[in-house]
Design a protein around this motif. Structure first.
Motif, PDB file in Angstrom:
ATOM      1  N   TYR A 250     131.121 -18.511  82.261  1.00 21.73           N
ATOM      2  CA  TYR A 250     131.069 -19.000  80.894  1.00 21.73           C
ATOM      3  C   TYR A 250     131.677 -20.391  80.822  1.00 21.73           C
ATOM      4  N   PRO A 251     130.999 -21.407  81.348  1.00 19.82           N
ATOM      5  CA  PRO A 251     131.537 -22.764  81.287  1.00 19.82           C
ATOM      6  C   PRO A 251     131.697 -23.206  79.844  1.00 19.82           C
ATOM      7  N   GLN A 252     132.812 -23.885  79.555  1.00 19.43           N
ATOM      8  CA  GLN A 252     133.116 -24.271  78.183  1.00 19.43           C
ATOM      9  C   GLN A 252     132.491 -25.621  77.831  1.00 19.43           C
ATOM     10  N   GLN A 253     131.332 -25.592  77.209  1.00 25.73           N
ATOM     11  CA  GLN A 253     130.662 -26.794  76.720  1.00 25.73           C
ATOM     12  C   GLN A 253     130.473 -26.708  75.214  1.00 25.73           C
ATOM     13  N   GLY A 254     131.331 -25.967  74.554  1.00 28.17           N
ATOM     14  CA  GLY A 254     131.219 -25.735  73.124  1.00 28.17           C
ATOM     15  C   GLY A 254     131.551 -24.289  72.842  1.00 28.17           C
ATOM     16  N   PRO A 255     131.286 -23.844  71.627  1.00 28.40           N
ATOM     17  CA  PRO A 255     131.599 -22.456  71.288  1.00 28.40           C
ATOM     18  C   PRO A 255     130.717 -21.496  72.080  1.00 28.40           C
ATOM     19  N   SER A 256     131.267 -20.372  72.451  1.00 31.50           N
ATOM     20  CA  SER A 256     130.533 -19.384  73.222  1.00 31.50           C
ATOM     21  C   SER A 256     130.787 -18.007  72.642  1.00 31.50           C
ATOM     22  N   VAL A 257     129.759 -17.359  72.111  1.00 23.77           N
ATOM     23  CA  VAL A 257     129.855 -15.987  71.621  1.00 23.77           C
ATOM     24  C   VAL A 257     129.293 -15.078  72.696  1.00 23.77           C
ATOM     25  N   ILE A 258     130.086 -14.102  73.112  1.00 22.35           N
ATOM     26  CA  ILE A 258     129.633 -13.234  74.203  1.00 22.35           C
ATOM     27  C   ILE A 258     129.356 -11.809  73.746  1.00 22.35           C
ATOM     28  N   ALA A 259     129.868 -11.414  72.565  1.00 26.27           N
ATOM     29  CA  ALA A 259     129.657 -10.039  72.134  1.00 26.27           C
ATOM     30  C   ALA A 259     129.897  -9.909  70.635  1.00 26.27           C
ATOM     31  N   VAL A 260     129.318  -8.850  70.067  1.00 26.02           N
ATOM     32  CA  VAL A 260     129.579  -8.450  68.689  1.00 26.02           C
ATOM     33  C   VAL A 260     130.176  -7.046  68.735  1.00 26.02           C
ATOM     34  N   THR A 261     131.336  -6.882  68.116  1.00 24.04           N
ATOM     35  CA  THR A 261     131.975  -5.574  68.062  1.00 24.04           C
ATOM     36  C   THR A 261     132.101  -5.126  66.617  1.00 24.04           C
ATOM     37  N   HIS A 262     132.431  -3.847  66.433  1.00 22.25           N
ATOM     38  CA  HIS A 262     132.582  -3.360  65.065  1.00 22.25           C
ATOM     39  C   HIS A 262     133.577  -2.216  65.018  1.00 22.25           C
ATOM     40  N   ASN A 263     134.177  -2.050  63.862  1.00 25.01           N
ATOM     41  CA  ASN A 263     135.122  -0.967  63.620  1.00 25.01           C
ATOM     42  C   ASN A 263     134.779  -0.302  62.296  1.00 25.01           C
ATOM     43  N   PRO A 264     134.207   0.902  62.345  1.00 22.38           N
ATOM     44  CA  PRO A 264     133.843   1.578  61.089  1.00 22.38           C
ATOM     45  C   PRO A 264     135.030   2.225  60.393  1.00 22.38           C
ATOM     46  N   HIS A 265     136.189   2.227  61.033  1.00 20.37           N
ATOM     47  CA  HIS A 265     137.339   2.955  60.505  1.00 20.37           C
ATOM     48  C   HIS A 265     138.396   2.016  59.943  1.00 20.37           C
ATOM     49  N   SER A 266     137.971   1.066  59.137  1.00 22.07           N
ATOM     50  CA  SER A 266     138.892   0.125  58.522  1.00 22.07           C
ATOM     51  C   SER A 266     138.964   0.355  57.019  1.00 22.07           C
ATOM     52  N   ALA A 267     140.150   0.120  56.482  1.00 24.69           N
ATOM     53  CA  ALA A 267     140.327   0.125  55.026  1.00 24.69           C
ATOM     54  C   ALA A 267     140.874  -1.229  54.631  1.00 24.69           C
ATOM     55  N   LYS A 268     140.337  -1.790  53.559  1.00 22.61           N
ATOM     56  CA  LYS A 268     140.761  -3.114  53.098  1.00 22.61           C
ATOM     57  C   LYS A 268     141.851  -2.979  52.044  1.00 22.61           C
ATOM     58  N   ILE A 269     142.902  -3.770  52.209  1.00 21.72           N
ATOM     59  CA  ILE A 269     143.963  -3.847  51.213  1.00 21.72           C
ATOM     60  C   ILE A 269     144.028  -5.287  50.731  1.00 21.72           C
ATOM     61  N   ALA A 270     143.906  -5.503  49.438  1.00 21.68           N
ATOM     62  CA  ALA A 270     143.943  -6.854  48.868  1.00 21.68           C
ATOM     63  C   ALA A 270     145.200  -7.013  48.025  1.00 21.68           C
ATOM     64  N   LEU A 271     145.816  -8.177  48.165  1.00 24.65           N
ATOM     65  CA  LEU A 271     147.034  -8.496  47.425  1.00 24.65           C
ATOM     66  C   LEU A 271     146.736  -9.670  46.492  1.00 24.65           C
ATOM     67  N   PRO A 272     146.533  -9.446  45.199  1.00 30.33           N
ATOM     68  CA  PRO A 272     146.241 -10.551  44.288  1.00 30.33           C
ATOM     69  C   PRO A 272     147.376 -11.567  44.278  1.00 30.33           C
ATOM     70  N   GLY A 273     147.008 -12.841  44.237  1.00 30.55           N
ATOM     71  CA  GLY A 273     148.019 -13.896  44.221  1.00 30.55           C
ATOM     72  C   GLY A 273     148.799 -13.908  42.921  1.00 30.55           C
ATOM     73  N   PRO A 274     149.951 -14.562  42.917  1.00 31.56           N
ATOM     74  CA  PRO A 274     150.806 -14.570  41.720  1.00 31.56           C
ATOM     75  C   PRO A 274     150.142 -15.214  40.515  1.00 31.56           C
ATOM     76  N   LEU A 275     149.191 -16.113  40.747  1.00 29.96           N
ATOM     77  CA  LEU A 275     148.508 -16.779  39.634  1.00 29.96           C
ATOM     78  C   LEU A 275     147.092 -16.253  39.442  1.00 29.96           C
ATOM     79  N   GLY A 276     146.733 -15.260  40.238  1.00 31.96           N
ATOM     80  CA  GLY A 276     145.443 -14.631  40.029  1.00 31.96           C
ATOM     81  C   GLY A 276     144.345 -14.978  41.004  1.00 31.96           C
TER      82      GLY A 276
END
Length: 396
Positions: A250-276
């Motif tokens: 994988y010679p570095q001549q710029g960005p290199s994407v080698i794989a796509v992965t996934h995780n179906p077991h995630s939960a999102k937690i969002a923290l609203p900012g102090p000003l919204g």
């Protein structure tokens, strides 16, 4: 000849017939003159069955007793494989993790290996015997209690033995032909990769790839252990994970994407900012989300001025893994266009040099993975196969 560590996962031994087939592979390597140390996982489905039995007894099994129970799964497959080897005319000896000298912390269910003293393993090899070590387990030396390492722990057992014994190769046998550009069950056109660095493999494991357990990759990286991921069902070349063999691929001549992965077991937690505006977002594995929701407002929000958190357990994550991703914003731009073309709403979560992760609804995760693979990897040239060291070439 070489000293080989061979680890066989549960997907390789779902039945007695497969145990006999694995024994034939082990015996062939031994008869060819190699010293072979084998690490066995429990037969496919066994650990889940044992967990279900524990839950039928009590909703809250004691961690110490749960470890004592779960450790038996590997011991069963280990002893059966030793019997199969004897039937093929090869001397073999099954060992528990503690008999093999695997010493651990006292964290039941998630113990770390703190030392390996493989005296009995070396003695077996010196006498021409194939030692089979039950994976996923060890001994906490203070109380002499059995411990287990968590899911995928047999990978870590194999890597730890390879490091301690200075093995010539550490082969991880599974039911697929190596590490793929995506999960082939999700992306049928995904293809196996010839080689990866430890860092790339770590990013893949951390973001959902299941072929190698994350702790085993981290252990291999720390101790300089090269891994060879192979299929136990055929003789395909597999994937080599090694920091000394992947740079040419994988010679570095710029960005290199080698794989796509996934995780179906995630939960999102969002923290609203102090000003919204623009909430801060993080993800956790879904089984931990309840505790994360309890702890986050106290440990983070209340000390930063953020308001009450909210969560969404219908989320999942997909990631691009590669190199030079942060330094080349066009990669993220291409990702956005691919998601927009597919009509998939998403949140861009993190961008680092080696990984870009997005959050999407669980229902569109498959479409997300396929869209990203098509955008970045469908026309990716095959990497050059690097020159392997003579030690890894022994099993090619």
């Amino acid at each position: 000849m070489a000293l080989l560590i061979q680890k066989y996962g549960g997907s390789s031994i779902p039945s007695l017939a497969r145990i006999k087939a694995v024994a034939q592979r082990i015996a062939a390597a031994h008869h060819a003159g190699h010293d072979v140390v084998v690490v066995m996982s429990a037969m496919g489905g066994t650990t889940d069955q044992l967990l279900a039995q524990a839950q039928d007894i009590t909703a809250a099994p004691l961690p110490r007793e749960l470890d004592a129970l779960l450790a038996t799964g590997e011991q069963v497959s280990n002893a059966l494989t030793a019997m199969a080897l004897h039937d093929l005319g090869a001397e073999a000896c099954s060992l528990t993790g503690w008999q093999a000298g695997i010493l651990t912390s006292r964290d039941h269910g998630s113990a770390d290996i703190i030392d390996v003293c493989p005296h009995r393993v070396r003695d077996a090899l010196d006498h021409g015997v194939i030692p089979l070590v039950a994976g996923f387990q060890g001994l906490e030396p203070g109380d002499a209690d059995v411990t287990t390492f968590g899911r995928g722990g047999s990978d870590t057992t194999a890597v730890a033995l390879a490091a301690a014994l200075k093995a010539d190769a550490c082969e991880i046998y599974t039911d697929v032909a190596g590490v793929y550009t995506a999960d082939p069950k999700v992306v049928p056109e995904a293809r196996p990769l010839a080689c990866l660095t430890h860092q790339h493999m770590r990013e893949m494991a951390a973001s959902g790839a299941k072929v190698l357990a994350l702790p085993s990759v981290e252990y291999a990286r720390r101790h300089g252990v090269a891994l060879h991921v192979r299929s136990s069902y055929d003789d395909s070349p597999g994937t080599v994970v090694s920091d000394t063999s992947s740079e040419a691929a994988y010679p570095q001549q710029g960005p290199s994407v080698i794989a796509v992965t996934h995780n179906p077991h995630s939960a999102k937690i969002a923290l609203p900012g102090p000003l919204g505006p623009a909430p801060a977002t993080l993800t956790v594995r879904r089984p931990a989300s309840a505790s994360a929701r309890r702890s986050t407002p106290l440990s983070y929000a209340s000390h930063t001025g953020y308001g009450d958190s909210f969560h969404d357990e219908c989320t999942a994550t997909a990631s691009l893994v590669g190199s030079g991703l942060h330094a080349h914003p066009e990669t993220a731009a291409t990702l956005r266009r691919a998601m927009e073309r597919a009509g998939i709403p998403f949140t861009l979560l993190t961008v680092t040099d080696t990984r870009i992760t997005v959050v999407c609804h669980h229902a569109v995760l498959t479409d997300t993975v396929r869209a990203l693979h098509k955008a970045f990897l469908t026309h990716m040239p095959e990497p050059a196969v690097p020159r392997r060291s003579s030690r890894l070439a022994l099993r090619s």
